[in-house]
Design an enzyme around this catalytic site. Structure first.
Site, PDB file in Angstrom:
ATOM      1  N   GLU A  31       3.483   4.215  -1.803  1.00  0.00           N
ATOM      2  CA  GLU A  31       2.905   5.257  -0.948  1.00  0.00           C
ATOM      3  C   GLU A  31       1.969   6.183  -1.725  1.00  0.00           C
ATOM      4  O   GLU A  31       1.828   6.065  -2.943  1.00  0.00           O
ATOM      5  CB  GLU A  31       4.050   6.035  -0.278  1.00  0.00           C
ATOM      6  CG  GLU A  31       4.882   5.126   0.613  1.00  0.00           C
ATOM      7  CD  GLU A  31       5.957   5.857   1.399  1.00  0.00           C
ATOM      8  OE1 GLU A  31       6.255   7.031   1.089  1.00  0.00           O
ATOM      9  OE2 GLU A  31       6.511   5.231   2.328  1.00  0.00           O
TER      10      GLU A  31
ATOM     11  N   GLU B 247       4.735  -6.076   1.724  1.00  0.00           N
ATOM     12  CA  GLU B 247       4.255  -7.435   1.957  1.00  0.00           C
ATOM     13  C   GLU B 247       2.856  -7.643   1.375  1.00  0.00           C
ATOM     14  O   GLU B 247       2.547  -8.687   0.805  1.00  0.00           O
ATOM     15  CB  GLU B 247       4.209  -7.743   3.460  1.00  0.00           C
ATOM     16  CG  GLU B 247       5.563  -7.761   4.136  1.00  0.00           C
ATOM     17  CD  GLU B 247       5.977  -6.396   4.681  1.00  0.00           C
ATOM     18  OE1 GLU B 247       5.603  -5.362   4.080  1.00  0.00           O
ATOM     19  OE2 GLU B 247       6.685  -6.362   5.699  1.00  0.00           O
TER      20      GLU B 247
ATOM     21  N   CYS C  11       4.852  -5.108   9.724  1.00  0.00           N
ATOM     22  CA  CYS C  11       3.957  -4.348  10.612  1.00  0.00           C
ATOM     23  C   CYS C  11       2.747  -5.212  10.983  1.00  0.00           C
ATOM     24  O   CYS C  11       2.534  -6.302  10.433  1.00  0.00           O
ATOM     25  CB  CYS C  11       3.504  -3.052   9.939  1.00  0.00           C
ATOM     26  SG  CYS C  11       2.202  -3.286   8.714  1.00  0.00           S
TER      27      CYS C  11
ATOM     28  N   CYS D 217       1.948  -1.472   2.147  1.00  0.00           N
ATOM     29  CA  CYS D 217       3.239  -2.086   2.479  1.00  0.00           C
ATOM     30  C   CYS D 217       3.650  -3.091   1.409  1.00  0.00           C
ATOM     31  O   CYS D 217       2.803  -3.694   0.730  1.00  0.00           O
ATOM     32  CB  CYS D 217       3.146  -2.823   3.809  1.00  0.00           C
ATOM     33  SG  CYS D 217       2.931  -1.765   5.238  1.00  0.00           S
TER      34      CYS D 217
ATOM     35  N   ASN E 150       6.783  -1.366  -1.327  1.00  0.00           N
ATOM     36  CA  ASN E 150       5.775  -0.449  -0.773  1.00  0.00           C
ATOM     37  C   ASN E 150       5.430   0.652  -1.766  1.00  0.00           C
ATOM     38  O   ASN E 150       6.280   1.132  -2.510  1.00  0.00           O
ATOM     39  CB  ASN E 150       6.205   0.119   0.592  1.00  0.00           C
ATOM     40  CG  ASN E 150       7.556   0.786   0.595  1.00  0.00           C
ATOM     41  OD1 ASN E 150       8.436   0.437  -0.170  1.00  0.00           O
ATOM     42  ND2 ASN E 150       7.730   1.760   1.466  1.00  0.00           N
TER      43      ASN E 150
ATOM     44  N   CYS F  20       0.313  -6.231   8.169  1.00  0.00           N
ATOM     45  CA  CYS F  20       0.922  -7.255   7.292  1.00  0.00           C
ATOM     46  C   CYS F  20       0.974  -8.616   7.980  1.00  0.00           C
ATOM     47  O   CYS F  20       0.789  -9.648   7.344  1.00  0.00           O
ATOM     48  CB  CYS F  20       2.309  -6.809   6.842  1.00  0.00           C
ATOM     49  SG  CYS F  20       2.206  -5.433   5.670  1.00  0.00           S
TER      50      CYS F  20
HETATM   51  N1  THU Z   1       6.363  -0.618   5.299  1.00  0.00           N
HETATM   52  C1  THU Z   1       6.315  -1.782   4.593  1.00  0.00           C
HETATM   53  O1  THU Z   1       6.287  -1.786   3.349  1.00  0.00           O
HETATM   54  N2  THU Z   1       6.288  -2.949   5.298  1.00  0.00           N
HETATM   55  C2  THU Z   1       6.297  -3.031   6.654  1.00  0.00           C
HETATM   56  O2  THU Z   1       6.145  -4.111   7.205  1.00  0.00           O
HETATM   57  C3  THU Z   1       6.525  -1.818   7.454  1.00  0.00           C
HETATM   58  C4  THU Z   1       6.403  -0.536   6.735  1.00  0.00           C
HETATM   59  C5  THU Z   1       6.357   0.654   4.553  1.00  0.00           C
HETATM   60  C6  THU Z   1       5.124   1.479   4.742  1.00  0.00           C
HETATM   61  C7  THU Z   1       5.648   2.855   4.411  1.00  0.00           C
HETATM   62  O3  THU Z   1       5.586   3.028   2.997  1.00  0.00           O
HETATM   63  C8  THU Z   1       7.099   2.825   4.838  1.00  0.00           C
HETATM   64  O4  THU Z   1       7.445   1.456   4.954  1.00  0.00           O
HETATM   65  C9  THU Z   1       7.376   3.525   6.150  1.00  0.00           C
HETATM   66  O5  THU Z   1       6.535   3.070   7.137  1.00  0.00           O
END
Ligand code: THU
Length: 161
Positions: free
Chosen positions: A64, A75, A112, A73, A62, A115
């Site tokens: 940010e 994925e 999520c 994310c 991920n 994704c």
């Molecule tokens: N996140 C992911 O990378 N994948 C997911 O399926 C759920 C959430 C990340 C997004 C954000 O950077 C952090 O996790 C907290 O939500």
């Protein structure tokens, strides 16, 4: 009127030690990819690794942003990378892990909603089921044999015909 039901079977393992060698390897790649996350806001580092049908392994983490919704994310970073490097090679399996810097990382976490939708598109492109291996840095592992099971009644290109 008829009532419909959606249910699916998935596998649950007590730890990565119980996995077949290929699956244990891919999960290890996902766990290791958490270290490449850029997650200074959530401190929740997610790593993903895909095995393609040509045997290549691609990773993602991920990424940010100070403007929170801009973050991506693990994925979707992974899928964009795989599709850019190997545009028409289908995905066999995706392993997803996370390292929660503010808590524990010992139970599987699921992708999520956005994704799930993205994985669904790549599954249709590849014309084959994508397996998912879900686990934290330790502990239980869940294996879903078809990513479509995580997004019942999904929207796809079919709906726009
Ligand atoms: N996140 C992911 O990378 N994948 C997911 O399926 C759920 C959430 C990340 C997004 C954000 O950077 C952090 O996790 C907290 O939500």
């Amino acid at each position: 009127m008829i009532k419909q039901q959606h249910n699916f079977l998935f596998e649950e393992y007590n730890s990565a030690d119980e996995l077949k060698q290929d699956d244990a390897f891919l999960l290890n790649e996902a766990r290791s990819a958490t270290q490449f996350a850029y997650a200074p806001y959530s401190n929740f580092q997610v790593g993903a690794a895909a095995k393609l049908i040509n045997g290549e392994v691609v990773i993602g983490s991920n990424q940010e942003n100070a403007s929170y919704p801009v973050g991506i994310c693990a994925e979707r970073v992974l899928l964009s990378s795989a599709s850019s490097q190997y545009p028409n090679i289908a995905i066999d399996t995706i392993a997803i892990s996370y390292n929660n810097m503010k808590g524990t990382s010992n139970t599987p976490a699921s992708p999520c909603g956005i994704c799930r939708q993205t994985i669904s598109e790549y599954q249709e492109r590849g014309k084959r089921a994508i397996r998912l291996i879900l686990s934290g840095m330790e502990g239980k592992v869940i294996i879903v044999s078809n990513a479509a099971d995580l997004l019942p009644l999904s929207f796809s290109a079919e709906d726009m015909k």
